[in-house]
Write a protein that holds these residues in place. Sequence first.
Motif, mmCIF file in Angstrom:
data_model
loop_
_atom_site.group_PDB
_atom_site.id
_atom_site.type_symbol
_atom_site.label_atom_id
_atom_site.label_comp_id
_atom_site.label_asym_id
_atom_site.label_seq_id
_atom_site.Cartn_x
_atom_site.Cartn_y
_atom_site.Cartn_z
ATOM 1 N N ASN A 238 11.126 -21.036 -17.273
ATOM 2 C CA ASN A 238 11.104 -21.584 -15.923
ATOM 3 C C ASN A 238 11.075 -20.481 -14.852
ATOM 4 O O ASN A 238 10.237 -19.598 -14.894
ATOM 5 N N GLU A 251 3.044 -19.609 -10.838
ATOM 6 C CA GLU A 251 2.901 -21.031 -10.505
ATOM 7 C C GLU A 251 4.079 -21.539 -9.679
ATOM 8 O O GLU A 251 3.971 -22.550 -8.980
ATOM 9 N N LEU A 252 5.197 -20.828 -9.750
ATOM 10 C CA LEU A 252 6.431 -21.283 -9.112
ATOM 11 C C LEU A 252 6.757 -20.456 -7.883
ATOM 12 O O LEU A 252 6.656 -19.230 -7.894
ATOM 13 N N GLY A 343 12.873 -22.822 -9.199
ATOM 14 C CA GLY A 343 11.429 -22.778 -9.358
ATOM 15 C C GLY A 343 10.795 -24.024 -8.760
ATOM 16 O O GLY A 343 10.954 -25.123 -9.286
ATOM 17 N N THR A 345 7.431 -26.165 -7.564
ATOM 18 C CA THR A 345 5.995 -26.343 -7.740
ATOM 19 C C THR A 345 5.380 -26.842 -6.438
ATOM 20 O O THR A 345 6.077 -27.219 -5.497
ATOM 21 N N ARG A 351 5.960 -29.348 -14.754
ATOM 22 C CA ARG A 351 4.688 -29.106 -15.423
ATOM 23 C C ARG A 351 4.865 -29.038 -16.934
ATOM 24 O O ARG A 351 5.838 -28.470 -17.437
ATOM 25 N N SER A 363 8.192 -26.541 -17.256
ATOM 26 C CA SER A 363 8.796 -25.723 -16.211
ATOM 27 C C SER A 363 8.614 -26.410 -14.869
ATOM 28 O O SER A 363 7.927 -27.424 -14.759
ATOM 29 N N GLY A 364 9.237 -25.823 -13.831
ATOM 30 C CA GLY A 364 9.130 -26.366 -12.487
ATOM 31 C C GLY A 364 10.069 -27.527 -12.245
ATOM 32 O O GLY A 364 9.637 -28.634 -11.915
ATOM 33 N N ASN A 366 12.355 -27.783 -9.816
ATOM 34 C CA ASN A 366 12.513 -28.073 -8.390
ATOM 35 C C ASN A 366 13.947 -28.434 -8.012
ATOM 36 O O ASN A 366 14.184 -29.300 -7.175
#
Length: 427
Positions: A238, A251-252, A343, A345, A351, A363-364, A366
């Motif tokens: 993550n 991505e994060l 993290g 998104t 994701r 991951s992601g 939030n």
Amino acid sequence: MLNDERSHGLWAKTAPAAPATERLRGDISVDVAVIGAGFTGLSAALHLAEAGTKVAVIDAVEIGYGGSGRNVGLVNAGMWVMPNDLPGVLGQTHGERLLELLGNAPQSVFDLVDKYEIDCELERKGTLHCAVGQDGLEQLEQRAEQWLARGAAVRLLDASETAAKVGSNAYVAALLDNRAGTIQPLGYVRGLAKAALGAGAAIYTQSPVAATERSGDRWRLRTQSGTVSADWVVVATNAYTTSPWPELRTELLHLPYFNFATAPLPENVRKTILPERQGGWDTKEILSSFRMDRAGRLIFGSVGALRGTGMAIHKAWAARSIRKLFPQIKNVTFEAGWYGSIGMTSDSLPRFHTLAPNIISFSGYNGRGIAPGTVFGRILAEHIAGKVREADLPLPVTRPKEQGLRTIREGYYEVGAQLAHLVGSRF
């Protein structure tokens, strides 16, 4: 942890000791290698090991080093996104599937705590999402209506009911979610590790994965002092991702979040603040969160990093805000302060990625990692075991996509939180 009081703060002081682990040395062969000893990775390892799969968890630092050991400890249902918006973002099938999974996710946490007798200060009294002003009230009215339409155990409280639950007159309403609760997060993640070891998993710490290569039908992961060969690889790092999958990091967007813990409050004051022991947070854009621990400490947090000038600014702001929110606390003194990274998104939804053949990740989170991380770990295990097909997963399979201007935006959030907290209090 690692002699850094600002990494895990109160949780490191009060959590049961982590099970003993060692650095990976030599070459081992397993069915599944899990990278990351947090909620997702350890849940995946536990469920895989229970099913008879040979699994090894490898962490760059130690159990619960990332967000799993630093967060507030609110075991919430759902995500930040409004329930009715999920099908529009993910499509009807995945949207409704994710809502059902995450709506029931806190109970999965509670069941694991019960099954393995995890010592993590579990409270099953729900959580309170507290409305600041008319905008906050309208937001909670929408959220309550949408969850109630799905049969969720939530209730919108008026100002007087909210004051009784919180111990403050600062809020005009609150959404009580009876599905939710609070835990000592580092205690929980260490308990998952103990359970996974008991089920037959291996856990190696201080073993960052430096490289990965395909060897026939298997993967070989190389650390400084050993290698792991596996049929499957689960990447569960993550917001604390480094190599060899940097695309998960880009991505994060990292959002810093801190917590301060007061000294244990006097008994007469303790009874007036969150008397039923719900945890809470508010509807402000730069939100704050608050909860009590078992010893009667008030834990108060918000956006920001406790480094550089941030330490003094956020600490002073937290003290001012607590005095305003809970005037019955006459003398605000802090025992601990710590922070970490959330993290985020681009759409505030997690994701699921297939990074390469048989290399998968979630991951992601939030800011909603405890319950989602636990159930996503189980889903990963079931997918590897062939019980859940790719078409039946709660998220569509996607490729990581870098967020634009990420570094600039991360700096903006850290500095912006300092500026907001420099002159303001909570209300």
